[in-house]
Design an enzyme around this catalytic site. Structure first.
Site, mmCIF file in Angstrom:
data_model
loop_
_atom_site.group_PDB
_atom_site.id
_atom_site.type_symbol
_atom_site.label_atom_id
_atom_site.label_comp_id
_atom_site.label_asym_id
_atom_site.label_seq_id
_atom_site.Cartn_x
_atom_site.Cartn_y
_atom_site.Cartn_z
ATOM 1 N N LYS A 1 0.871 -1.173 0.000
ATOM 2 C CA LYS A 1 0.000 0.000 0.000
ATOM 3 C C LYS A 1 0.910 1.226 0.000
ATOM 4 O O LYS A 1 1.594 1.510 0.985
ATOM 5 C CB LYS A 1 -0.904 0.014 1.237
ATOM 6 C CG LYS A 1 -1.683 1.315 1.370
ATOM 7 C CD LYS A 1 -2.511 1.389 2.634
ATOM 8 C CE LYS A 1 -2.885 2.843 2.916
ATOM 9 N NZ LYS A 1 -3.718 2.996 4.116
ATOM 10 N N GLY B 1 -8.262 8.928 9.797
ATOM 11 C CA GLY B 1 -8.581 8.979 11.225
ATOM 12 C C GLY B 1 -9.602 10.030 11.614
ATOM 13 O O GLY B 1 -9.903 10.193 12.798
ATOM 14 N N ALA C 1 -9.729 5.413 4.192
ATOM 15 C CA ALA C 1 -9.608 6.515 5.160
ATOM 16 C C ALA C 1 -10.858 7.384 5.271
ATOM 17 O O ALA C 1 -11.503 7.698 4.281
ATOM 18 C CB ALA C 1 -8.416 7.420 4.847
ATOM 19 N N GLY C 2 -11.151 7.735 6.526
ATOM 20 C CA GLY C 2 -12.204 8.695 6.819
ATOM 21 C C GLY C 2 -13.512 8.103 7.305
ATOM 22 O O GLY C 2 -14.441 8.840 7.649
ATOM 23 N N THR D 1 -9.020 3.199 12.011
ATOM 24 C CA THR D 1 -9.415 3.926 13.210
ATOM 25 C C THR D 1 -10.873 3.691 13.601
ATOM 26 O O THR D 1 -11.187 3.555 14.787
ATOM 27 C CB THR D 1 -9.172 5.439 12.998
ATOM 28 O OG1 THR D 1 -7.825 5.623 12.569
ATOM 29 C CG2 THR D 1 -9.399 6.217 14.272
#
Lengths: 261, 66
Positions: A100, A161, A187-188, A210
């Site tokens: 990644k 995050g 992400a997010g 997260t």
């Protein structure tokens, strides 16, 4: 409905999970199991040599024979650092070259530095790495990264995050519509509905860390995310009804004994 | 001789091999990598690779991350 294939390997789960921010390795393992994920991300760092000898290496806990390990280049701010990290990852994983790629540009937003990301992607692809690349939600950049030869493009929903969920639905939609390789939103994500909404756009998968690891109950959230990704994927392929402004009765109008006119 | 290993200065026997360094540090060779002066040394060379004074060694592994 189609299979979720990354570099010739078919995955039963469209959810990829990270291994950071957990309380301990035991919780990490339980959450991964609950998520149903078959691919997990790890970071590459200097070994803590002075540590307790009884503390296992992460990869003795998360078995690379069972899971596809996706090493990331988190924390790298230049193409050179990212490439160095990928080469170390390949050595750690006995020659496996699925990575990644994330090259960051700014500590506050953790937004990717696209110029360095593209430079690193070009070199890594030439060096026979299979590159899953973290990027912004810019449709033109996503296509460029596909053209370079990345095996998957992974646009952000919102900053890493942040838990803000999908911020730019139409850009993600454009990326998905133009892509010939898997699009994995990375992400997010904040909660389960965020994951479903993303999958309902036709995305191929979601990568998150997260949202699960920092939930009050990470194992339960992992289970929720598994269902949310599956639900969104099935709903996308089932085809949603058009939105209408007024009601449309679900029960027959005719032969109503209470309203026989 | 002095060698920097993971940011710590260690005083080691002259020409110690990477294999012996790892034994001294109680580090398993499974799922890890070593760089000496920013060059990856393949595991097959640990037995014969001898460190020299001033080398900078990084012992690296996978940790939790997203």
């Amino acid at each position: 409905m189609n299979n979720f294939i990354i570099k010739n390997k078919t995955y039963g789960s469209r959810l990829i999970v990270g291994t950071g921010k957990y309380k301990d390795l035991s919780e990490t393992k339980l959450a991964i199991e609950a998520s149903g994920a078959e691919m997990v991300t790890v970071a590459i760092r200097r070994m803590n040599i002075g540590q307790d000898k009884n503390t296992p290496n992460l990869l003795e806990f998360i078995d690379p024979e069972k899971y596809t390990i996706l090493p990331n280049t988190a924390g790298c701010y230049t193409a050179e650092d990212a490439i160095r990290t990928c080469n170390i990852a390949a050595e750690i994983l006995d020659g496996k070259k699925l990575v990644k790629l994330e090259v960051l540009g700014d500590e506050k937003t953790l937004y990717p530095n696209i110029i360095e990301t593209m430079r690193a992607a070009e070199i890594l692809v030439q060096d026979d790495f299979d590159v899953m690349v973290y990027t912004t939600d810019d449709p033109l950049i996503a296509k460029e990264l596909e053209n370079i030869g990345c095996v998957s493009v992974m646009p952000l929903a919102s900053p890493i995050g942040s838990g803000l969920g999908l911020q730019n639905k139409y850009n993600i939609l454009s990326i998905v519509e133009n892509a010939n390789i898997p699009i994995i939103v990375d992400a997010g994500i904040g909660t389960a509905s965020d994951a479903s909404i993303i999958m309902e756009l036709g995305c191929d998968g979601i990568l998150m860390n997260t949202a699960i690891a920092c939930a009050k109950n990470p194992v339960l959230m992992a289970s929720a995310m598994k269902k949310a990704v599956e639900a969104g994927y099935e709903a996308y392929h089932a085809g949603r009804i058009p939105k209408k402004r007024y009601a449309s009765a679900s029960s027959p109008i005719e032969d109503n004994i209470c309203n026989d006119e | 001789m002095k060698v920097m290993v993971n940011k710590k200065l260690l005083v080691l026997d002259n020409k110690i091999t990477l294999e012996n360094l790892l034994i001294e540090l109680s580090v398993s060779t499974k799922y890890m990598a070593i760089e000496v002066n920013e060059m990856i040394i393949p595991k097959s060379q640990y037995e014969n690779y001898r460190l020299k004074d001033g080398d900078v060694v990084e012992v690296i592994n996978a940790v939790g991350g997203g």
